[in-house]
Design a protein around this motif. Structure first.
Motif, PDB file in Angstrom:
ATOM      1  N   ILE A 192      53.343  23.184  63.527  1.00  0.00           N
ATOM      2  CA  ILE A 192      54.751  23.244  63.130  1.00  0.00           C
ATOM      3  C   ILE A 192      55.093  24.647  62.644  1.00  0.00           C
ATOM      4  N   ARG A 193      54.191  25.261  61.880  1.00  0.00           N
ATOM      5  CA  ARG A 193      54.432  26.615  61.386  1.00  0.00           C
ATOM      6  C   ARG A 193      54.612  27.596  62.539  1.00  0.00           C
ATOM      7  N   ARG A 194      53.775  27.477  63.587  1.00  0.00           N
ATOM      8  CA  ARG A 194      53.918  28.345  64.769  1.00  0.00           C
ATOM      9  C   ARG A 194      55.274  28.138  65.445  1.00  0.00           C
ATOM     10  N   GLU A 195      55.683  26.877  65.582  1.00  0.00           N
ATOM     11  CA  GLU A 195      56.962  26.598  66.219  1.00  0.00           C
ATOM     12  C   GLU A 195      58.125  27.145  65.417  1.00  0.00           C
ATOM     13  N   VAL A 196      58.049  27.018  64.097  1.00  0.00           N
ATOM     14  CA  VAL A 196      59.132  27.536  63.252  1.00  0.00           C
ATOM     15  C   VAL A 196      59.208  29.058  63.357  1.00  0.00           C
ATOM     16  N   ILE A 197      58.073  29.713  63.405  1.00  0.00           N
ATOM     17  CA  ILE A 197      58.060  31.172  63.443  1.00  0.00           C
ATOM     18  C   ILE A 197      58.475  31.709  64.803  1.00  0.00           C
ATOM     19  N   TYR A 198      57.967  31.117  65.882  1.00  0.00           N
ATOM     20  CA  TYR A 198      58.164  31.704  67.201  1.00  0.00           C
ATOM     21  C   TYR A 198      59.246  31.050  68.052  1.00  0.00           C
ATOM     22  N   LYS A 199      59.658  29.825  67.731  1.00  0.00           N
ATOM     23  CA  LYS A 199      60.599  29.121  68.597  1.00  0.00           C
ATOM     24  C   LYS A 199      61.885  28.699  67.895  1.00  0.00           C
TER      25      LYS A 199
END
Length: 86
Positions: free
Chosen positions: A62-69
């Motif tokens: 989820i953290r990756r999605e929030v940061i990159y998407k």
């Protein structure tokens, strides 16, 4: 405006927190279990959680999605150009 232009003054705290309520629309992405019956029953009375608390509960995915998407846009259009913008 029949009386002409004017300046509207608002407290700075209101200006900085103008998007706080919009966190509601992003809760599903930040807290995947937020719509489950047990979460609503046990913690629903707390209301919308603070963003800092939500960040603690994020999984790495989820953290990756929030940061990159994730994109949040804030833009202003002068009233004189509103018809062109729409």
């Amino acid at each position: 405006l029949t009386r002409g232009g004017f300046d509207e003054l608002i407290p700075i705290r209101h200006y900085h927190h103008r998007f706080t309520r919009s966190v509601f629309w992003e809760l599903r992405d930040m807290i995947p279990f937020g719509n489950e019956w047990w979460y609503r029953y046990l913690l629903g009375w707390l209301g919308a959680p603070k963003v800092s608390l939500m960040k603690l509960t994020m999984t790495p995915q989820i953290r990756r999605e929030v940061i990159y998407k994730h994109v949040v846009q804030d833009m202003m259009v002068p009233m004189s150009c509103m018809s062109e913008a729409i």
